[in-house]
Design a protein around this motif. Structure first.
Motif, mmCIF file in Angstrom:
data_model
loop_
_atom_site.group_PDB
_atom_site.id
_atom_site.type_symbol
_atom_site.label_atom_id
_atom_site.label_comp_id
_atom_site.label_asym_id
_atom_site.label_seq_id
_atom_site.Cartn_x
_atom_site.Cartn_y
_atom_site.Cartn_z
ATOM 1 N N VAL A 121 0.741 -0.479 -0.009
ATOM 2 C CA VAL A 121 -0.218 0.031 -0.035
ATOM 3 C C VAL A 121 0.948 1.365 -0.041
ATOM 4 N N THR A 122 2.428 1.380 1.237
ATOM 5 C CA THR A 122 2.468 2.475 0.780
ATOM 6 C C THR A 122 4.266 2.286 0.036
ATOM 7 N N ALA A 123 3.698 1.466 -0.868
ATOM 8 C CA ALA A 123 5.398 0.870 -2.120
ATOM 9 C C ALA A 123 4.944 2.325 -3.142
ATOM 10 N N GLN A 124 6.135 2.742 -3.886
ATOM 11 C CA GLN A 124 5.864 4.801 -4.948
ATOM 12 C C GLN A 124 5.358 3.639 -5.980
ATOM 13 N N SER A 125 4.453 4.118 -6.605
ATOM 14 C CA SER A 125 5.087 4.075 -8.341
ATOM 15 C C SER A 125 5.481 4.381 -9.511
ATOM 16 N N HIS A 126 6.371 3.386 -10.582
ATOM 17 C CA HIS A 126 6.958 3.991 -11.256
ATOM 18 C C HIS A 126 6.949 4.103 -12.959
ATOM 19 N N TYR A 127 7.738 4.962 -13.103
ATOM 20 C CA TYR A 127 7.641 5.200 -14.873
ATOM 21 C C TYR A 127 8.798 4.251 -15.544
ATOM 22 N N VAL A 128 8.856 3.950 -15.922
ATOM 23 C CA VAL A 128 9.433 2.683 -16.521
ATOM 24 C C VAL A 128 9.695 2.486 -18.135
ATOM 25 N N LEU A 129 10.771 1.912 -18.735
ATOM 26 C CA LEU A 129 11.018 2.085 -19.847
ATOM 27 C C LEU A 129 11.540 0.008 -20.005
ATOM 28 N N ALA A 130 10.215 -0.016 -20.839
ATOM 29 C CA ALA A 130 10.154 -1.764 -20.900
ATOM 30 C C ALA A 130 10.778 -2.181 -21.932
ATOM 31 N N VAL A 131 11.654 -3.079 -21.909
ATOM 32 C CA VAL A 131 11.704 -3.979 -24.274
ATOM 33 C C VAL A 131 11.125 -4.751 -23.502
ATOM 34 N N GLU A 132 10.780 -5.071 -24.633
ATOM 35 C CA GLU A 132 10.405 -6.890 -24.307
ATOM 36 C C GLU A 132 11.319 -7.677 -25.917
ATOM 37 N N THR A 133 11.258 -8.907 -25.524
ATOM 38 C CA THR A 133 11.485 -9.320 -26.893
ATOM 39 C C THR A 133 11.087 -10.327 -27.399
ATOM 40 N N ALA A 134 11.268 -11.155 -28.709
ATOM 41 C CA ALA A 134 10.443 -12.029 -29.531
ATOM 42 C C ALA A 134 10.367 -13.374 -28.510
ATOM 43 N N GLY A 135 11.894 -13.575 -27.448
ATOM 44 C CA GLY A 135 11.672 -14.132 -26.915
ATOM 45 C C GLY A 135 10.406 -13.740 -25.688
ATOM 46 N N PRO A 136 11.024 -15.121 -24.532
ATOM 47 C CA PRO A 136 10.495 -14.293 -22.842
ATOM 48 C C PRO A 136 10.818 -13.513 -22.164
ATOM 49 N N SER A 137 11.469 -12.540 -22.516
ATOM 50 C CA SER A 137 12.039 -11.903 -21.780
ATOM 51 C C SER A 137 11.871 -10.272 -21.885
ATOM 52 N N THR A 138 12.464 -9.241 -20.745
ATOM 53 C CA THR A 138 11.834 -7.824 -20.712
ATOM 54 C C THR A 138 12.845 -7.817 -19.787
ATOM 55 N N ALA A 139 13.702 -6.714 -20.472
ATOM 56 C CA ALA A 139 14.554 -4.949 -19.971
ATOM 57 C C ALA A 139 13.243 -4.027 -19.863
ATOM 58 N N MET A 140 13.737 -3.718 -17.682
ATOM 59 C CA MET A 140 12.997 -2.923 -18.092
ATOM 60 C C MET A 140 13.914 -1.725 -16.254
ATOM 61 N N VAL A 141 13.928 -0.642 -16.929
ATOM 62 C CA VAL A 141 14.949 0.225 -16.388
ATOM 63 C C VAL A 141 13.841 1.645 -16.141
ATOM 64 N N THR A 142 14.206 2.445 -14.963
ATOM 65 C CA THR A 142 13.916 3.857 -14.657
ATOM 66 C C THR A 142 14.506 5.173 -14.755
ATOM 67 N N SER A 143 13.972 6.298 -14.941
ATOM 68 C CA SER A 143 14.879 7.146 -14.736
ATOM 69 C C SER A 143 13.514 8.034 -13.667
ATOM 70 N N ARG A 144 14.492 8.875 -12.952
ATOM 71 C CA ARG A 144 13.615 9.917 -12.290
ATOM 72 C C ARG A 144 12.790 11.285 -13.048
ATOM 73 N N ASP A 145 13.301 11.548 -14.552
ATOM 74 C CA ASP A 145 12.704 11.952 -15.571
ATOM 75 C C ASP A 145 12.216 11.927 -16.209
ATOM 76 N N PRO A 146 10.660 10.958 -16.168
ATOM 77 C CA PRO A 146 9.669 10.730 -16.791
ATOM 78 C C PRO A 146 10.175 11.104 -18.523
ATOM 79 N N GLN A 147 10.541 12.565 -18.881
ATOM 80 C CA GLN A 147 10.215 12.390 -20.598
ATOM 81 C C GLN A 147 11.830 12.439 -21.107
ATOM 82 N N HIS A 148 13.003 11.792 -20.030
ATOM 83 C CA HIS A 148 13.894 11.227 -20.922
ATOM 84 C C HIS A 148 13.849 10.104 -20.955
#
Length: 201
Positions: A121-148
């Motif tokens: 309930v107290t956890a933060q929301s994160h704006y993230v960039l996700a990169v999905e591959t044709a296989g079963p893997s996903t890379a996910m990173v974030t930034s303090r600047d959403p526009q970045h």
């Protein structure tokens, strides 16, 4: 390494300005037709989708889960207390010990479930960039600047169309306690260790 586009050709926009470095920084770069996210490499030809979204904790689900667990725990405790009450007529010491044990365990379980709910309930929301591959893997990173991150989608998409493009930027490693406690956008799957998920491969 940054590539310069000839005047009038903007198939791939220039890389964004790099934000100040932090302890959780990770390099995201395209080099030799590979997308590197920290130490993980993703061939550009295998990337199916790149996009941004807000990663929200499952707050409502956490509350309902707590209420359900609390209800079951109390029902079991009351049921065992009734059995203990019937046993009390035959053996007072055994019944008394059983009742104390049941309620200590029940209170401990309720405290654990409440703390677990509170952490979601107290956890933060994160704006993230996700990169999905044709296989079963996903890379996910974030930034303090959403526009970045929004700009990065264009850079990675441009690199997919122009595999010889190279760039390097700094983003932040995403650290969350439990992937199962988050809504992963538009049907996103996360893979990797539990407890500290930054890059899933």
């Amino acid at each position: 390494m940054e590539t310069q586009q000839p005047p009038g050709q903007w198939d791939v926009p220039p890389p964004p300005a790099t934000p100040p470095r932090a302890l959780t920084d990770v390099e995201l770069r395209v080099h030799n037709r590979l997308l590197w996210v920290g130490g993980a490499a993703y061939p550009l030809r295998n990337i199916a989708r790149v996009y941004t979204f807000t990663l929200h904790p499952k707050r409502k689900e956490a509350v309902f889960r707590f209420l359900a667990r609390a209800g079951i725990t109390l029902a079991v405790a009351i049921g065992l207390s009734i059995i203990g009450g019937l046993t009390y007529l035959a053996d007072e010491s055994a019944a008394g010990g059983l009742l104390v044990f049941v309620w200590i365990c029940s209170i401990a379980a309720l405290i654990y479930f409440f703390v677990e709910m509170l952490s979601v309930v107290t956890a933060q929301s994160h704006y993230v960039l996700a990169v999905e591959t044709a296989g079963p893997s996903t890379a996910m990173v974030t930034s303090r600047d959403p526009q970045h991150l929004d700009r990065l989608v264009g850079y990675v998409a441009g690199a997919l169309e122009n595999p010889d493009t190279e760039f390097q930027v700094t983003v932040e490693r995403l650290t969350i306690n439990s992937p199962s406690n988050y809504h992963f956008g538009d049907n996103v799957n996360m893979y990797g260790g539990t407890g500290n998920v930054g890059i899933a491969a």
